[in-house]
Design a protein around this motif. Structure first.
Motif, PDB file in Angstrom:
ATOM      1  N   VAL B 109     -21.575  28.930 -91.622  1.00  0.00           N
ATOM      2  CA  VAL B 109     -20.644  27.676 -91.523  1.00  0.00           C
ATOM      3  C   VAL B 109     -20.592  27.013 -92.752  1.00  0.00           C
ATOM      4  N   ILE B 110     -19.406  26.982 -93.444  1.00  0.00           N
ATOM      5  CA  ILE B 110     -19.155  26.362 -94.690  1.00  0.00           C
ATOM      6  C   ILE B 110     -18.330  24.930 -94.310  1.00  0.00           C
ATOM      7  N   ASP B 111     -18.968  23.799 -94.595  1.00  0.00           N
ATOM      8  CA  ASP B 111     -18.385  22.699 -94.314  1.00  0.00           C
ATOM      9  C   ASP B 111     -18.094  21.765 -95.672  1.00  0.00           C
ATOM     10  N   GLY B 215     -28.431  32.148 -98.904  1.00  0.00           N
ATOM     11  CA  GLY B 215     -28.757  33.351 -98.422  1.00  0.00           C
ATOM     12  C   GLY B 215     -27.532  33.832 -97.315  1.00  0.00           C
ATOM     13  N   GLY B 216     -26.344  32.964 -97.397  1.00  0.00           N
ATOM     14  CA  GLY B 216     -25.181  33.231 -96.573  1.00  0.00           C
ATOM     15  C   GLY B 216     -24.811  34.762 -96.234  1.00  0.00           C
ATOM     16  N   ALA B 217     -24.219  35.120 -95.185  1.00  0.00           N
ATOM     17  CA  ALA B 217     -23.716  36.385 -94.974  1.00  0.00           C
ATOM     18  C   ALA B 217     -22.742  35.936 -94.035  1.00  0.00           C
ATOM     19  N   ALA B 218     -21.623  37.077 -93.880  1.00  0.00           N
ATOM     20  CA  ALA B 218     -20.506  37.197 -93.111  1.00  0.00           C
ATOM     21  C   ALA B 218     -21.229  37.460 -91.775  1.00  0.00           C
ATOM     22  N   GLY B 237     -12.672  33.320 -99.451  1.00  0.00           N
ATOM     23  CA  GLY B 237     -12.785  34.343 -98.860  1.00  0.00           C
ATOM     24  C   GLY B 237     -13.017  35.573 -99.856  1.00  0.00           C
ATOM     25  N   GLU B 238     -12.045  35.560-100.937  1.00  0.00           N
ATOM     26  CA  GLU B 238     -11.969  36.404-102.149  1.00  0.00           C
ATOM     27  C   GLU B 238     -13.391  36.291-102.749  1.00  0.00           C
ATOM     28  N   VAL B 244     -13.118  34.499 -94.590  1.00  0.00           N
ATOM     29  CA  VAL B 244     -13.362  33.416 -94.272  1.00  0.00           C
ATOM     30  C   VAL B 244     -12.472  32.948 -92.964  1.00  0.00           C
ATOM     31  N   THR B 245     -13.304  32.678 -91.667  1.00  0.00           N
ATOM     32  CA  THR B 245     -12.264  32.427 -90.557  1.00  0.00           C
ATOM     33  C   THR B 245     -12.172  30.755 -90.214  1.00  0.00           C
ATOM     34  N   THR B 246     -11.281  30.401 -90.016  1.00  0.00           N
ATOM     35  CA  THR B 246     -11.093  28.789 -89.496  1.00  0.00           C
ATOM     36  C   THR B 246     -10.126  28.771 -88.362  1.00  0.00           C
TER      37      THR B 246
END
Lengths: 387, 266
Positions: B109-111, B215-218, B237-238, B244-246
């Motif tokens: 999750v990216i906030d 260490g984020g991953a899809a 996303g690029e 990236v889903t939102t």
């Protein structure tokens, strides 16, 4: 050297608050009674040599941001707060121990410190031991021994004395006893819940660095240990059984006990293990007090210390994991002081080692100011919530 | 959202007082989101908490329901300023919880918030690791706001402008220095779309670095105030090399997570 001219109060004495004036008067009295005072700045300082010279060793590491603006008149702003604070206390003459020290002893640890010592030497005679960058090569061990010999000779010249092997051996015995007393106190934190708050324990250890009398300090710690042990047995621990058990590692925490330490403990955690240079990481090493060459045994003991200034420093990771298991920790918080490059860079390897052992890890980078309290609180509280 | 279709039974309320915006979310006894709204935080988080209560009471048409038949969890940087909260939980845990509900139990999750950018890794619906930006505004919503102001455009216009531009590099991480950099680019006659593009690239780059630190991953999910900014979502996303889903409700992820936790309180 009883140079009475050196026993003068700073010019700004009258501006100090009552508590600070009292400290100055106390140290002045000690000096006037013929006391010898040697300041040190790092856990690598071979304290037995200072003890054997009949001097009291006092820790001078700065832990307050009060004097940092003064220090920044000379030092760059982008430097670790411990270095700035240490220099700032000397520069502003606000620390009685720095002010009345006959000599300050430092080592070539990190770049910031060793270059600061050149400036410190302009304010106070500063003797710098050359610390090797690792302990793995035989010439480094030998070189460090020669440095310790050099310190012994410097103190002999300063005070016009001879430091005997007997005195060194006696000092080693007493210092080992002190280390055992500290470890015994730490050991009380192994129980679930631990016997006391980490903030209390860390503050006790920190206060000890200003002690003139090692024997009295050892005895007070031994009494405290018995008292806490008995209290925990009789009435139980004051710590909640559900508190998350935290091991704190990284830079010296003396200046952030009431910032990082207290924040951990206000948010459902308890510091059960202090893995820093005044904590178990360092106090677990003993001097071989029966060694035929006692000075060499003292030198060898200090070179074992796992500070991030060493390269490589793999023993530190093993020790941290061992302590994490011994204290049944729920999480590891690494505290890096702003601009401490060695601990900051090394943290990537600590993170890997700790997480590799299945223990949650978080690094916080902070200094002595109150500016980041809100963010620190959020990070630490969130980390504890995840445990 | 949710025009007076107040469900009966127990409610969970989340109040998320961020540095820029205050979000409230209400979930019904079954955990479904029944109401959400956003308002500016303004100067005082105490006042924001009061306005949040007033808004909830207006929605419900009941002056006391916050304390009667609902439990309240407060979160966000102003979380301690909510006197009617039953519990205070950090925004990390709340965002994780809310995002797990909106997107699924596993992922990153990216906030991007007003003063903090957080990367939260979820496993089995629980936060197991997170990182936050250093104590500065680089890579936060505040950075975008300041630069949009400097370019004399609104938040949405900044993205529209950027889409048409060629990236100009903005190298300063410090917001104050970056602002000077933008001023000198304007002075040199650099077209506004290029500068806007540079501003967006700076934020996206900083956020992607933070994600790598964690260490984020899809799969990646975006929550917070930028989730309705398609261009940022696309560029992020690029940079991350994965979509990236939102969703529109992702702006309320923290408040939603808080509301879900409130439902579990006694």
């Amino acid at each position: 050297m009883s140079d009475v001219a050196a026993i003068e109060l700073p010019r700004t004495f009258e501006e100090f608050n009552e508590q600070r004036r009292q400290s100055f008067l106390k140290v002045k009295e000690f000096k006037q009674a013929g006391g010898r005072l040697v300041g040190y700045l790092c856990s690598y300082t071979p304290l037995e040599v200072i003890d054997a010279a009949g001097a009291s060793g006092v820790g001078l590491c700065g832990t307050s941001d009060e004097v940092i603006p003064a220090a920044e008149e000379v030092l760059p702003a982008n430097l670790c707060p411990l270095i700035k604070s240490t220099y700032g206390f000397a520069y502003s003459q606000k620390c009685p121990f720095t002010h009345f020290s006959d000599l300050i002893v430092g080592e070539t640890t990190c770049d910031g410190k060793k270059k600061m010592y050149e400036l410190l030497n302009e304010l106070k005679p500063t003797y710098v031991l050359h610390l090797p960058q690792s302990r793995s090569r035989s010439h480094e061990r030998e070189g460090w021994y020669q440095e310790v010999v050099g310190l012994k000779e410097a103190l002999e010249r300063l005070y016009g004395i001879q430091i005997t092997d007997d005195a060194l051996r006696e000092a080693a015995r007493l210092r080992n006893r002190l280390r055992r007393a500290i470890l015994a106190l730490y050991d009380l934190q192994r129980s679930v819940p631990p016997a006391m708050s980490g903030v209390e324990l860390m503050s006790t250890m920190f206060a000890g660095t200003f002690n003139f009398d090692v024997r009295a300090y050892v005895e007070s710690l031994e009494r405290l240990c018995e008292k806490r042990r008995a209290e925990a047995a009789a009435a139980g621990s004051p710590i909640s059984a559900g508190a998350k058990r935290i091991l704190i590692t990284g830079c010296p925490v003396g200046g952030v006990i009431n910032k990082v330490g207290a924040t951990i403990e206000h948010n459902g955690g308890v510091v059960v293990c202090e893995d820093d240079c005044s904590g178990e990481r360092t106090n677990r090493f003993m001097v071989d007090e029966d060694a035929p060459d006692i000075l060499r045994a003292i030198a060898d003991r200090y070179l074992q210390i796992n500070c991030s200034v060493m390269t490589p420093n793999d023993d530190r990771f093993a020790a941290t994991l061992e302590m994490a298991e011994k204290y049944q920790v729920d999480g590891v918080i690494e505290c890096v002081l702003t601009a401490c490059h060695t601990f900051n860079v090394e943290s990537a390897r600590v993170e890997r080692a700790v997480e590799g052992a299945g223990i949650p890890y978080m690094k916080v980078e902070t200094d002595y100011s109150a500016g980041d309290l809100g963010q620190l609180e959020t990070r630490i509280a969130a980390f504890i919530e995840t445990l | 959202m949710g025009e007076n279709n107040v469900p009966s039974g127990r409610l969970g309320i989340g109040v998320d007082i961020g540095s820029t915006a205050t979000k409230v979310a209400v979930v019904g006894a079954d955990g479904s989101l029944v109401h959400a709204e956003v308002m500016p935080t303004g100067f005082s988080s105490v006042d924001a908490a009061e306005r949040a209560r007033a808004a909830l009471e207006a929605w419900r048409g009941d002056r006391h329901f916050c304390t009667l038949d609902a439990r309240v969890v407060a979160t966000g940087y102003g979380r301690v300023a909510v006197p009617y909260a039953d519990k205070v939980v950090t925004e990390i845990t709340c965002h994780g919880r809310g995002a797990a509900r909106l997107f699924g139990p596993d992922g990153t999750v990216i906030d991007v918030g007003g003063q903090d950018t957080k990367v939260i890794r979820l496993r089995g619906g629980r936060v197991f690791k997170f990182v936050m930006n250093d104590k500065c505004a680089a890579g936060t919503g505040r950075f975008l706001e300041i630069m949009a102001d400097r370019l004399g455009v609104g938040h949405d216009e900044l993205s529209a402008l950027a889409r048409a531009g060629e990236p100009t590099q903005i190298t300063s991480m410090c917001t104050v220095f970056a602002e000077s950099e933008v001023i000198s680019l304007v002075g040199r006659g650099e077209p506004r779309p290029n500068i806007a593009r540079g501003v967006i690239e700076s934020v996206v780059g900083r956020v992607a670095t933070l994600a790598a630190t964690a260490g984020g991953a899809a799969p990646y999910y975006l929550t917070g105030g930028l989730c309705d900014n398609e261009y940022v979502v696309e560029r992020l996303g690029e940079k991350l090399g994965a979509p990236v889903t939102t969703r529109p409700e992702a702006r309320y992820a923290g408040a939603l997570g808080a509301a879900l936790m409130a439902l579990e309180l006694e």
